[in-house]
Scaffold this active site. Structure first.
Site, PDB file in Angstrom:
ATOM      1  N   LEU A 208       0.824  -1.201   0.000  1.00  0.00           N
ATOM      2  CA  LEU A 208       0.000   0.000   0.000  1.00  0.00           C
ATOM      3  C   LEU A 208       0.863   1.258   0.000  1.00  0.00           C
ATOM      4  O   LEU A 208       0.559   2.238  -0.669  1.00  0.00           O
ATOM      5  CB  LEU A 208      -0.916  -0.025   1.229  1.00  0.00           C
ATOM      6  CG  LEU A 208      -2.263   0.644   1.088  1.00  0.00           C
ATOM      7  CD1 LEU A 208      -3.007   0.164  -0.122  1.00  0.00           C
ATOM      8  CD2 LEU A 208      -3.092   0.406   2.345  1.00  0.00           C
ATOM      9  N   CYS A 209       1.975   1.216   0.768  1.00  0.00           N
ATOM     10  CA  CYS A 209       2.805   2.427   0.852  1.00  0.00           C
ATOM     11  C   CYS A 209       3.467   2.729  -0.490  1.00  0.00           C
ATOM     12  O   CYS A 209       3.661   3.889  -0.844  1.00  0.00           O
ATOM     13  CB  CYS A 209       3.839   2.280   1.962  1.00  0.00           C
ATOM     14  SG  CYS A 209       4.564   0.657   2.063  1.00  0.00           S
ATOM     15  N   THR A 210       3.801   1.682  -1.241  1.00  0.00           N
ATOM     16  CA  THR A 210       4.398   1.905  -2.565  1.00  0.00           C
ATOM     17  C   THR A 210       3.402   2.575  -3.492  1.00  0.00           C
ATOM     18  O   THR A 210       3.714   3.582  -4.133  1.00  0.00           O
ATOM     19  CB  THR A 210       4.835   0.564  -3.196  1.00  0.00           C
ATOM     20  OG1 THR A 210       5.681  -0.103  -2.281  1.00  0.00           O
ATOM     21  CG2 THR A 210       5.554   0.784  -4.500  1.00  0.00           C
TER      22      THR A 210
END
Ligand code: ZN
Lengths: 436, 186
Positions: A208-210
């Site tokens: 998700l952070c990517t």
């Protein structure tokens, strides 16, 4: 009809079925009965009338099978026509199963394909029980797991021994681009779909952070819009429908903005469609190979002429051709197929739930600690009591002093019990002691 | 090797199908998926800082997890997560959202949670328990390397004291930067 058996077009089948050979199963008895069985009696269900389903129907009907059903809930789309060769341009919008059945019945005299234009979940035990073999060409793991669960639930055990006449073999094919696999499941006897759930690769996901902060691929931009931006902006007041061009367009525009912001190239409308619907391009030749192996397995099972695939085969044709077969092992803790339903005898259906729990804890062959109990009450699963979860305990505590009858249980009702003492849930069928 | 059909008794159409079982569809599937879930739920081994709430005890697929950290930056707060277990569990992970607005590098203001086992590292052998421990760990060790809330991550990386104050402010209820956080004291 008799003239059909002797027709020249079936002579190759008779060579296999009416002669013995070094690769035959030891118990194979060559006879003319086999072909009659295939053509008159053997009833096959083909699940899915897509790329694999079309191939399978064609193969099976040319192999002599005449009694077939096909089930599919989809309608024909323009993009199917390159490989789903039983469909023509005029058929767009029509039911896949009905169109495929009609094509085969018109083309092959004596063939009786019965279509079902519905979900597999719309059919009940009685429907599935009528088949000798089920062949499955699906792209959905949920549906595979469902049919697997259905076939396991049709098994009948008597005194712990499987009644083999209740085994309906499942031949399952799957393809993904240039890769494919085939497996033969004998429910209750060999590894089932659930035993080896980890063989099915999960959908590709990105951290998700990517996708939120450091997107590098066009896919990251599309995933961002799908996972974060859509729920936030909720542009059409509903969840994403991959078949709705408006939805795809919105996602396309938003992910394009994002791709431009991050200087990412290569985002196309087709890619958006592919990511949103999780489409892996279908390759007609892979479908043909996988379907042919599946149908050969059906033929071997139906005629016993040759040993079956044991039990999992993978195939790829990305770099040359590669195939590998191995035996997927049955998982002794499989929640689906390791469970034989046990019986629990009670003296009356008017005992209270807490008495039943007491019995589960004191019975020699169970000796449970704090069982969590759910029950199948007229097709719905109800939670009767779970002690280990306070919020459920509180809401179900009152059930303890109710009678089993009042809770909706009857003789032959099934309860599902989980307990720390077993790695698995246990299914118990309620039986009343005879003399009460 | 079993021989499935001896040709003589292979006839199926002659069998009288058991009537009276006119359930629309088998409970088999229901049983399997719920089987996993009841097993998972029954063996939930919650740390003392966590609790679950099931609004409907018959629906084991929808519930909330409440985490009240007793150490670290988030001590004293109360954070609610919603869990939705889908039909393809455990092939796919449950969907988890944070319902409490929280100032956290790995949770954004819409409640999306960046935890590897909720997405890319999920495996069918993992359970709901694994996720509970993963979420609890996020409160003990917020990870500024993989941020979802970039501002919070930057502050954590540059000045732990300011980060600590921001977290406290958000838990008590108030503005951190331009965002207002609702009070979520235990
Ligand atoms: Zn199994």
């Amino acid at each position: 009809m008799d003239s059909e058996y002797s027709h020249r077009k079936l002579s190759h089948l008779r060579k296999v079925l009416e002669r013995s050979g070094p690769f035959c199963r030891p118990d194979f008895e060559p006879s003319s009965e086999s072909l009659k069985f295939l053509m008159q009696t053997c009833k096959i269900l083909v699940i899915g009338a897509g790329g694999l389903g079309c191939e399978c129907l064609k193969n099976l009907s040319l192999m002599g099978f005449r009694q077939m059903h096909i089930i599919d809930m989809d309608i024909i789309d323009l993009s199917n026509l390159n490989r789903q060769f039983l469909f023509r341009h005029k058929d767009i919008g029509a039911s896949k199963s009905e169109t495929a059945a009609k094509f085969i019945n018109d083309r092959i005299p004596g063939c009786n394909v019965i279509p079902h234009f519905c979900k597999i979940q719309d059919k009940n035990e009685d429907f599935y029980r009528q088949f000798h073999i089920i062949i499955c060409g699906l792209d959905s793991i949920i549906a595979r797991r469902w049919i697997n669960g259905m076939l396991v639930s049709l098994l009948i055990y008597e005194n712990g021994i499987l009644d083999q006449s209740t085994v309906i073999p499942l031949v399952d094919g799957g393809t993904e681009g240039f890769k494919g696999n085939i497996r033969v499941v004998l429910p209750g006897l060999t590894a089932c779909i659930e035993c080896t759930l980890d063989l099915y690769p999960p959908q590709i996901t990105y951290p998700l952070c990517t996708i939120a902060n450091t997107p590098r691929l066009p896919e990251h931009c599309i995933e961002y819009v799908k996972v974060i931006q859509w729920p936030k902006e909720n542009p059409f007041d509903c969840s994403i429908d991959g078949d709705d061009p408006q939805h795809i367009n919105w996602i396309y525009e938003k992910s394009m903005e994002r791709a431009v912001n991050f200087g990412i190239q290569g985002l196309t409308y087709r890619l958006v469609q592919g990511v949103v619907k999780n489409i892996i391009p279908a390759v007609a030749s892979t479908n043909a190979v996988i379907a042919s192996i599946c149908c050969t397995e059906v033929f071997k099972l139906a005629s016993s002429c040759s040993p079956s695939l044991n039990n999992y085969m993978i195939f790829t044709n990305t770099d040359g051709i590669y195939g590998y077969t191995y035996e997927a092992e049955k998982n002794i803790n499989c929640l689906t197929c390791s469970q034989t339903i046990k019986e629990i005898e009670i003296k009356s259906i008017y005992i209270k739930l807490k008495d039943l729990i007491q019995l589960l804890c004191s019975k020699n062959d169970l000796q449970m600690k704090n069982p969590g109990i759910t029950a199948n009450i007229s097709g719905k699963i109800k939670t009767l009591y779970i002690q280990s979860v306070p919020s459920i305990e509180e809401k179900t505590r009152q059930n303890l002093s109710k009678t089993l009858f009042d809770l909706g249980l009857r003789e032959n009702s099934e309860i599902i019990v989980a307990d720390v003492t077993t790695p698995n849930t246990i299914m118990l069928k309620i039986k009343l002691l005879k003399n009460s | 090797m079993i021989k499935l059909f001896s040709l003589k008794n292979a006839k199926k159409d002659g069998e009288s199908p058991k009537t009276g079982t006119q359930k629309k569809s088998s409970a088999a599937q229901l049983r399997i998926q719920k089987g996993f879930v009841i097993l998972d739920i029954n063996e939930l081994n919650l740390p003392k800082t966590c609790g679950t709430e099931f609004p409907d005890p018959d629906d084991l697929l929808t519930f909330k997890l409440v985490i009240c950290p007793d150490e670290g930056f988030y001590k004293g707060g109360r954070f609610i997560f919603s869990f939705k277990v889908g039909p393809n569990y455990p092939h796919e992970p449950p969907k988890v959202k944070c319902e409490t607005q929280v100032y956290h590098p790995n949770i954004d203001l819409e409640g999306n949670v960046c935890l590897n086992i909720l997405r890319e590292d999920w495996k069918p052998v993992l359970t709901i328990n694994s996720i509970v421990y993963g979420l609890q760990y996020l409160f003990l060790e917020p990870n500024p390397e993989d941020p979802l809330n970039k501002d919070a991550a930057e502050v954590l990386q540059n000045n732990r004291r300011v980060f600590e104050q921001n977290v406290a402010k958000a838990i008590r209820g108030g503005y951190v930067g331009q965002y207002y956080f609702q009070r979520c004291l235990k």
